[in-house]
Design a protein around this motif. Structure first.
Motif, short mmCIF file in Angstrom:
data_model
loop_
_atom_site.label_atom_id
_atom_site.label_comp_id
_atom_site.label_asym_id
_atom_site.label_seq_id
_atom_site.Cartn_x
_atom_site.Cartn_y
_atom_site.Cartn_z
N ASN A 100 0.96 -1.28 -0.07
CA ASN A 100 -0.04 0.14 0.13
C ASN A 100 0.96 1.34 0.00
O ASN A 100 0.60 2.53 -0.22
N GLY A 137 1.07 12.11 -10.06
CA GLY A 137 0.36 10.96 -9.17
C GLY A 137 -0.88 11.57 -8.15
O GLY A 137 -1.21 12.71 -8.37
N ALA A 138 -1.05 10.73 -7.19
CA ALA A 138 -2.32 11.25 -6.41
C ALA A 138 -2.27 12.74 -5.53
O ALA A 138 -3.14 13.29 -5.61
N THR A 139 -0.89 12.79 -5.08
CA THR A 139 -0.87 13.88 -4.42
C THR A 139 -1.13 15.21 -5.22
O THR A 139 -1.89 15.98 -4.64
N ASN A 189 -4.76 15.47 -6.25
CA ASN A 189 -5.90 15.75 -5.09
C ASN A 189 -5.57 17.25 -4.82
O ASN A 189 -6.63 17.93 -4.56
N HIS A 223 -6.52 10.81 2.88
CA HIS A 223 -5.23 10.58 2.63
C HIS A 223 -4.83 11.86 3.23
O HIS A 223 -5.59 12.90 2.68
N CYS A 259 -3.10 13.94 1.86
CA CYS A 259 -2.95 14.78 0.74
C CYS A 259 -4.07 15.32 0.41
O CYS A 259 -4.01 16.39 -0.67
N MET A 275 -12.89 8.82 -0.77
CA MET A 275 -11.98 7.94 -1.34
C MET A 275 -12.55 6.68 -1.62
O MET A 275 -13.62 6.36 -1.10
N ASN A 312 -6.19 3.52 2.56
CA ASN A 312 -4.80 3.29 2.49
C ASN A 312 -4.44 2.49 3.82
O ASN A 312 -3.33 1.67 3.83
N ASP A 315 -10.66 9.87 -4.85
CA ASP A 315 -9.28 9.40 -4.70
C ASP A 315 -9.31 7.85 -4.73
O ASP A 315 -9.55 7.35 -3.77
N ALA A 331 -6.63 5.96 -5.39
CA ALA A 331 -5.15 5.55 -5.52
C ALA A 331 -5.10 4.24 -5.22
O ALA A 331 -4.33 3.28 -5.86
N GLN A 332 -5.79 3.68 -4.15
CA GLN A 332 -5.56 2.42 -3.54
C GLN A 332 -6.42 1.35 -4.16
O GLN A 332 -6.24 0.13 -3.97
N SER A 335 -2.82 6.52 -9.16
CA SER A 335 -1.37 6.70 -9.25
C SER A 335 -0.70 5.35 -9.51
O SER A 335 -1.06 4.36 -8.99
N HIS A 371 2.50 4.01 -9.19
CA HIS A 371 3.20 3.41 -8.31
C HIS A 371 2.63 2.27 -7.38
O HIS A 371 3.21 1.42 -6.64
N LYS A 372 1.13 2.70 -7.27
CA LYS A 372 0.41 1.78 -6.18
C LYS A 372 0.13 0.42 -6.83
O LYS A 372 -0.49 -0.36 -6.32
#
Ligand code: PLP
Length: 391
Positions: free
Chosen positions: A24, A86-88, A91, A113, A115, A160, A164, A189, A191-192, A211, A213-214
């Motif tokens: 995660n 990415g997600a940061t 958002n 999250h 962010c 979300m 996460n 969001d 991302a996860q 994102s 890289h998740k």
């Protein structure tokens, strides 16, 4: 020393790293993503904004990637897709857009999250309304419904898709419907969620963030989807790319890697989730039996198939983490963003856990190829650490 590799029979989109249980936080780059990145970097490295033919090809390929992404989330207008870091970033861009272009309030769940949560607090102050979650970490839909009925000045709802820290799935479809009924834009969001569960339907959200890289893609790559009619949306910093909606030269190789990996994963996700969930349930039973007094956060709710957030009966979580690490395992004390800090988890606070509990949580998050043997090895190590700490 960790071994990174692909099992001979493994899905090309799903790398395995022995002892790694912090998916995660981030994931290793998959073989599919690495291959796509390398191919794109060799053949389509030109600047999409340049005026010659090679650059026009990159421009076109980015548009193709927008279509692919829109297809995955069932969004009818690929033009809504913006590629970014990415997600940061995504958002922050949404919240700063709302803060700047409206005078209304933002209603966000109490377990967003940092962010989202920290950015909203900083930009909106008392224009931020926090929506409660129940003890199992799921948004209270009644509270959202009441908020939308009672307050006429809500400019955005932000909830979300999956948390996460404890992995709880949020009722984003229901929240989206409520927002539609009240004519309020909805930001999700995801991302996860993306790359772990089927993404269809997410494109209906007015604003959607993800994102790479998740889920086995490169770091520093992600996307934002905005409403088609949102003409006032502008990049956080000045620059003409992507119709002034995101400044900076587009990173086509990273976008190609993200999409190649996502496309490879998506068809298998339903089956994979069911299989992996069995391992997760087995592991939870083993942990609670081996270390009596351990509690699983959100045990009764629908959660991501890869996430266990447990509260151990004794000893500071950092002592567990370092000892497990010495034995070759990577786990987390919470979200990557709050671990290493003294701040108590806002997620657990929102779920009414005590500060004492927060100091004893471990987040264990597995990957697409984590096997029963991998889980067995981790549980063996947890038993060893438990005995060591008790002695
Ligand atoms: N949103 C959620 C739910 C996350 O879990 C994370 C990463 O931990 C982020 C946003 C930030 O993503 P990124 O690393 O792409 O900025």
């Amino acid at each position: 020393m960790f071994f990174t590799g692909w099992r001979p029979d493994s899905h090309a989109a799903s790398p395995i790293v022995q002892g790694y249980f912090d998916y995660n936080a981030t994931t290793p780059l998959s073989a599919t993503a690495a291959e796509a990145w390398s191919t794109a970097s060799r053949s389509h490295w030109h600047n999409a904004s340049s005026l010659y033919r090679e650059a026009a090809v990159v421009h076109q390929l980015l548009d193709d990637m927008r279509c692919e992404l829109a297809d995955l989330v069932e969004c009818d207008e690929p033009d809504r897709v913006i590629f970014n870091s990415g997600a940061t970033e995504a958002n922050n861009a949404v919240l700063s857009h709302i803060a700047r272009t409206t005078t209304g309030k933002v209603a966000a769940s109490a377990i967003e999250h940092p962010c989202v949560a920290d950015c909203a607090r900083a930009l909106l102050g008392d224009r931020l309304i926090e929506l409660p979650v129940d003890r199992s970490g799921v948004l209270e839909l009644d509270a959202l419904s009441a908020c939308l009925s009672e307050q006429s000045d809500i400019a955005l709802v932000s909830i979300m898709a999956a948390n996460n820290e404890c992995g709880t799935l949020q009722p984003w479809k229901e929240a989206l419907q409520l927002c539609k009924q009240h004519g309020v834009p909805y930001h999700c969001d995801a991302a996860q969620w993306i790359g772990k569960l089927p993404a269809r339907g997410l494109g209906e959200c007015d604003y959607l963030t993800g994102s790479a890289h998740k889920f086995g893609g490169p770091k520093g790559t992600g996307f934002l989807i905005i409403p088609e009619d949102d003409r006032r949306f502008r990049s956080l910093i000045g620059g003409p790319q992507q119709e002034e909606r995101r400044a900076g030269t587009e990173n086509y190789p990273a976008v190609a890697a993200m999409l190649a990996n996502w496309i490879a994963l998506e068809p298998s996700l339903k089956k994979l989730a069911a299989e992996q969930q069995q391992h997760r349930t087995w592991a939870e039973n083993e942990i609670t039996a081996a270390i009596p007094g351990t509690r699983i956060v959100g045990e009764k709710s629908d959660r991501l198939w890869n996430t266990i957030l447990c509260i151990l009966p004794a000893h500071d979580n950092r002592r567990w983490l370092t000892r497990l690490n010495r034995l070759g395992f990577c786990v987390s004390t919470g979200s990557a963003c709050s671990s290493g800090k003294e701040n108590p988890s806002r997620v657990l606070q929102a779920m009414s856990y005590s500060y004492e509990d927060m100091g004893r949580t471990l987040r264990i998050s597995s990957g697409w190829e984590t096997s029963r043997a991998d889980w067995e090895a981790l549980i063996g190590a947890m038993k060893e650490v438990s005995a060591e700490l008790a002695g």
